[in-house]
Design an enzyme around this catalytic site. Structure first.
Site, short mmCIF file in Angstrom:
data_model
loop_
_atom_site.label_atom_id
_atom_site.label_comp_id
_atom_site.label_asym_id
_atom_site.label_seq_id
_atom_site.Cartn_x
_atom_site.Cartn_y
_atom_site.Cartn_z
N SER A 194 0.80 -1.22 0.00
CA SER A 194 0.00 0.00 0.00
C SER A 194 0.84 1.27 0.00
O SER A 194 0.38 2.30 -0.48
CB SER A 194 -0.94 0.00 1.19
OG SER A 194 -0.21 -0.04 2.40
N HIS A 222 -5.24 -3.21 -2.76
CA HIS A 222 -4.87 -2.32 -3.85
C HIS A 222 -4.69 -3.05 -5.18
O HIS A 222 -4.13 -2.49 -6.12
CB HIS A 222 -3.59 -1.56 -3.48
CG HIS A 222 -3.78 -0.73 -2.25
ND1 HIS A 222 -4.31 0.53 -2.27
CD2 HIS A 222 -3.56 -1.02 -0.94
CE1 HIS A 222 -4.40 1.00 -1.03
NE2 HIS A 222 -3.94 0.07 -0.20
N LYS A 252 -11.38 0.60 -2.21
CA LYS A 252 -10.43 1.29 -3.07
C LYS A 252 -11.00 1.33 -4.50
O LYS A 252 -11.89 2.09 -4.75
CB LYS A 252 -9.05 0.63 -2.98
CG LYS A 252 -8.30 1.10 -1.73
CD LYS A 252 -8.42 0.27 -0.57
CE LYS A 252 -7.62 0.81 0.60
NZ LYS A 252 -8.13 0.37 1.88
C1 LIG Z 1 -3.35 -3.11 2.18
C2 LIG Z 1 -4.53 -2.66 2.98
N1 LIG Z 1 -5.24 -3.57 3.66
C3 LIG Z 1 -6.29 -3.23 4.40
C4 LIG Z 1 -6.71 -1.92 4.50
C5 LIG Z 1 -7.86 -1.60 5.38
O1 LIG Z 1 -9.05 -1.61 4.66
P1 LIG Z 1 -10.30 -0.79 5.19
O2 LIG Z 1 -10.04 0.64 4.90
O3 LIG Z 1 -11.44 -1.35 4.44
O4 LIG Z 1 -10.39 -1.06 6.67
C6 LIG Z 1 -6.02 -0.93 3.78
C7 LIG Z 1 -6.38 0.48 3.79
O5 LIG Z 1 -7.32 1.00 4.16
C8 LIG Z 1 -4.91 -1.31 3.01
O6 LIG Z 1 -4.20 -0.40 2.34
#
Ligand SMILES: Cc1ncc(COP(=O)(O)O)c(C=O)c1O
Length: 396
Positions: A194, A222, A252
């Protein structure tokens, strides 16, 4: 006496605020204090922040679907039909019929037997891993994996060992050393990282997982929608990769909110029974689920559009002279938190919104501008941004 009055009258209450202020002052001194700023989106790429209209390169809405008329319409229709909130956990009465449609679609996209939708990505990772592993088990995790994969790993209360970023050899050495002392083992990694935008070496990790009898889990927050023809990082390596647990988010490229796990039927059935963040949390609202279904319709119909964010990221990286982009995320590493803040201010003065990313989100000394490219970013603006970064930030 009302309890609130009693607390306010308590002279010892002062230390709590003093403690909070002291910690905030420490963050201020280190240029690490964060503040929430109202950010109104006027369309899918422009925002109004601090009274200024800015072109955002900090949203993860890679396909600009958050403002898409088809998603809005699906959400409104779902509200009219099913109401606003789900009203209970999915295991109680919150399992409106749209979940089944979305899960069937996700399983088809990911080529798995089944899928399970969670409330958010954080909830998914915090629920899935401890549902499958416990105290006696081993979790190997990429050192740069997302905070919520780490949270899930730690919630197992088992042995959690980080391996150097994307270093399959290091993961192998750790497995060779530790695997036999543990009942089950899991290798956990982001599919697309990310904060760095690079891809995990999934074919090699899958081979390693098979060799050492371990699960392989990817967080493809992502990747879905933009990598591997829209199917995600499992499908981005030119070979079929066996990933046991494909987790991802709907927040996303999918433009809404929520997350999913795609896996075999028995694993999903076990998750229904064991994942505490699923069982003890209210189901997603029908509107969000309906919007995700509409987003999958669009992605499956138009793979060329799904490829556009990565094409934009590649163009930007080429213009700046950075390594080739592998995803819509391009990091521009500037080093100190102070430099990252100053760079973001410079870009904001030029009409660009690029939020600086500082420790602890990224390792010390690697504060950065994290740029996320979307399908609808205009090419001339990408060129102007690249020129500014090349000449005024990286040339310093
Ligand atoms: C790689 C990754 N996993 C999980 C999440 C968490 O997801 P959520 O925003 O739906 O809690 C994010 C960012 O928000 C992320 O970048």
């Amino acid at each position: 006496m009302h309890p609130q009055v009693k607390i306010d009258a308590d002279p010892s209450a002062g230390w709590r605020d003093r403690m909070a202020r002291q910690k905030l002052a420490e963050l201020d001194r280190a240029h690490l204090r964060r503040r929430m700023v109202d950010a109104a989106r006027t369309d899918s790429i422009w925002m109004v922040r601090n009274g200024r209209r800015l072109l955002s390169f900090s949203c993860n809405d890679y396909l600009n679907l958050a403002q898409h008329p088809a998603l809005k319409q699906a959400a409104v229709e779902a509200i009219q039909r099913h109401g606003v909130g789900a009203g209970a956990s999915r295991l109680v009465t919150g399992n409106h019929p749209l979940f089944r449609t979305l899960e069937t679609r996700l399983a088809r996209l990911k080529q798995t037997e089944a899928a399970c939708v969670f409330g958010s990505g954080y909830l998914a990772n915090a629920g899935i891993i401890p549902a499958l592993l416990g105290r006696e088990d081993l979790v190997l995790i990429d050192e740069l994996a997302h905070a919520c994969l780490w949270a899930g790993a730690r919630l197992t209360r088992g042995t959690v060992l980080p391996y150097r970023h994307n270093d399959v050899g290091h993961a192998e050495a750790l497995l060779a050393q530790h695997r036999e002392r543990h009942r089950y083992a899991l290798i956990a990694t982001d599919g697309v990282f990310s904060m760095d935008g690079d891809l995990a070496p999934l074919p090699d990790l899958a081979t390693l997982a098979r060799r050492h009898d371990a699960w392989l889990m990817t967080d493809d927050a992502h990747g879905i929608g933009v990598i591997g023809g829209g199917r995600g990082s499992t499908f981005a390596h030119g070979v079929a990769v066996e990933v046991d647990l494909q987790m991802g988010t709907l927040s996303k490229a999918i433009g809404g909110y929520g997350a999913y796990l795609a896996a075999s039927r028995p694993v999903i059935d076990l998750v229904h029974n064991r994942a505490r963040t699923l069982i003890y949390s209210t189901g997603l609202p029908a509107a969000v689920v309906a919007a995700a279904i509409a987003a999958l319709d669009l992605i499956e119909r138009d793979p060329a559009y799904a490829a556009q964010p990565v094409a934009n990221a590649k163009m930007f990286a080429r213009l700046v002279g950075l390594p080739e982009a592998q995803s819509p995320i391009v990091p521009v590493i500037v080093g100190s938190a102070e430099a990252a803040l100053a760079s973001a201010r410079l870009l904001e003065a030029e009409g660009f919104l690029v939020i600086p990313i500082r420790p602890p989100t990224v390792p010390e000394g690697t504060a950065r501008l994290r740029l996320s490219f979307s399908a609808l970013h205009p090419q001339p603006e990408i060129e102007r941004l690249a020129e500014l970064i090349r000449t005024r930030i990286l040339a310093q």
